[in-house]
Design an enzyme around this catalytic site. Structure first.
Site, PDB file in Angstrom:
ATOM      1  CE  LYS A 125       9.757 -12.331 -10.853  1.00  0.00           C
ATOM      2  NZ  LYS A 125       9.795 -13.642 -11.473  1.00  0.00           N
ATOM      3  NE  ARG A 177      16.509 -14.940 -10.854  1.00  0.00           N
ATOM      4  CZ  ARG A 177      16.251 -13.635 -10.915  1.00  0.00           C
ATOM      5  NH1 ARG A 177      15.175 -13.139 -10.358  1.00  0.00           N
ATOM      6  NH2 ARG A 177      17.090 -12.837 -11.550  1.00  0.00           N
TER       7      ARG A 177
HETATM    8  N1  PMM Z   1      12.625 -13.588 -12.682  1.00  0.00           N
HETATM    9  C1  PMM Z   1      13.378 -12.585 -13.167  1.00  0.00           C
HETATM   10  C2  PMM Z   1      14.595 -12.849 -13.810  1.00  0.00           C
HETATM   11  N2  PMM Z   1      15.051 -14.110 -13.944  1.00  0.00           N
HETATM   12  N3  PMM Z   1      14.755 -16.420 -13.589  1.00  0.00           N
HETATM   13  C3  PMM Z   1      14.018 -17.442 -13.126  1.00  0.00           C
HETATM   14  N4  PMM Z   1      14.463 -18.706 -13.270  1.00  0.00           N
HETATM   15  N5  PMM Z   1      12.817 -17.243 -12.505  1.00  0.00           N
HETATM   16  C4  PMM Z   1      12.302 -15.992 -12.333  1.00  0.00           C
HETATM   17  O1  PMM Z   1      11.198 -15.876 -11.777  1.00  0.00           O
HETATM   18  C5  PMM Z   1      13.065 -14.884 -12.817  1.00  0.00           C
HETATM   19  C6  PMM Z   1      14.304 -15.140 -13.451  1.00  0.00           C
HETATM   20  C7  PMM Z   1      12.915 -11.173 -13.031  1.00  0.00           C
HETATM   21  O2  PMM Z   1      13.235 -10.680 -11.785  1.00  0.00           O
HETATM   22  P1  PMM Z   1      14.384  -9.544 -11.553  1.00  0.00           P
HETATM   23  O3  PMM Z   1      14.223  -8.530 -12.657  1.00  0.00           O
HETATM   24  O4  PMM Z   1      14.043  -9.012 -10.213  1.00  0.00           O
HETATM   25  O5  PMM Z   1      15.708 -10.230 -11.594  1.00  0.00           O
END
Ligand code: PMM
Length: 281
Positions: free
Chosen positions: A216, A254
């Protein structure tokens, strides 16, 4: 207790973002096959759960229709669930959540904690799915302007408690709710670090915690300018945080690089076991 929530090492949730090729239908099929392959690869690398999402949640990202979203994710979820893998669906839409559970998803991962779709709590209650309620203010379009807190840990904690109350009022079993502080979602810069430092306080809500720091932007802010903008440069900082999160411990992380997370967690477990052995002498 659901086996996925039973005491064990910190779970690795590997990310599969299903982004269709915009050139042709053939391209879309290839994107689906590529997404399935990526999910299998993450599982082989040590992911305990494969998180399949069809809608980008980046700041300012365009929203998509649930029908289009289903077209992107359902085939991927079906294939991975048929392999015997634990699958979650990353969606804010109740329609997609229900269809994904029908296709074999065990977990609904909702970055809005059901704020985005008022039908979500009843779908979770009816399907009995595990549910990740992530903290968010506003929408991906507006969230950064809402990142204003006197005490980010206290406010995220009380806003998550409100989400739990809304879900349980709709009949969701509180024992199936996982909470996520929503790193990077309506939090900027130091707010993310304060939240990570305050996870113990969020744990007092009594639910398993899932945390997503992987690659991030706030990690890029630590880096020299020539490396700051490239998400793949954020892997070392991600893995360092995974090790620290496993020590808290949190229920799950995650991540994009499942092997790195799995290895970091295994090292933390080994060190912990050695400490226990020495203390018992
Ligand atoms: N971050 C992203 C997308 N989905 N879901 C949860 N539960 N927690 C998160 O921190 C989260 C998520 C964004 O990250 P990406 O765009 O790299 O998938």
């Amino acid at each position: 207790m659901h086996p996925l929530l039973a005491p064990a090492h910190t779970r690795v949730m590997g990310v599969v973002n299903v982004t269709p090729d915009s050139f042709s239908d053939g391209g879309r099929y290839l994107a689906r096959e590529a997404a399935i392959e990526h999910g299998r690869w993450l599982a082989a690398a040590g992911a305990d759960i494969i998180d399949v999402g069809g809608e980008s949640t980046r700041p300012g990202a365009q929203r998509i229709d649930p029908v289009e979203e289903c077209e992107r994710v359902l085939g991927v979820i079906e294939a991975l669930a048929a392999d015997g893998l634990a699958v979650s669906v990353d969606t804010i839409h109740a329609h997609t959540a229900r269809a994904a559970v029908d296709a074999g998803a065990l977990i609904v991962n909702d970055v809005s904690g059901s704020l985005a779709d008022p039908a979500m709590p009843s779908v979770i209650a009816e399907t009995g799915a595990l549910y990740v309620a992530q903290h968010l203010r506003g929408t991906p379009e507006t969230m950064n302007s809402l990142a204003q807190y006197d005490d980010v840990v206290r406010e995220v904690s009380s806003e998550l408690a409100e989400r739990v109350a809304a879900l349980t009022d709709a009949g969701v079993d509180p024992g199936r709710i996982i909470l996520d502080p929503g790193i990077g979602f309506a939090k900027v810069g130091a707010q993310n670090w304060e939240l990570l430092a305050g996870l113990g306080e969020l744990g007092e809500l009594g639910h398993p915690l899932l945390v997503g720091v992987s690659r991030k932007r706030f990690l890029g802010e630590l880096m020299p300018p020539e490396r700051a903008a490239d998400p793949s440069e954020r892997e070392a900082a991600t893995t360092a945080l995974t090790a620290l999160l496993a020590q808290v411990p949190v229920w799950g992380v995650r991540v994009h690089d499942a092997a790195a997370a799995r290895d970091a967690i295994a090292a933390v477990e080994e060190l912990h076991a050695a400490t226990v052995r020495r203390d018992a002498r």
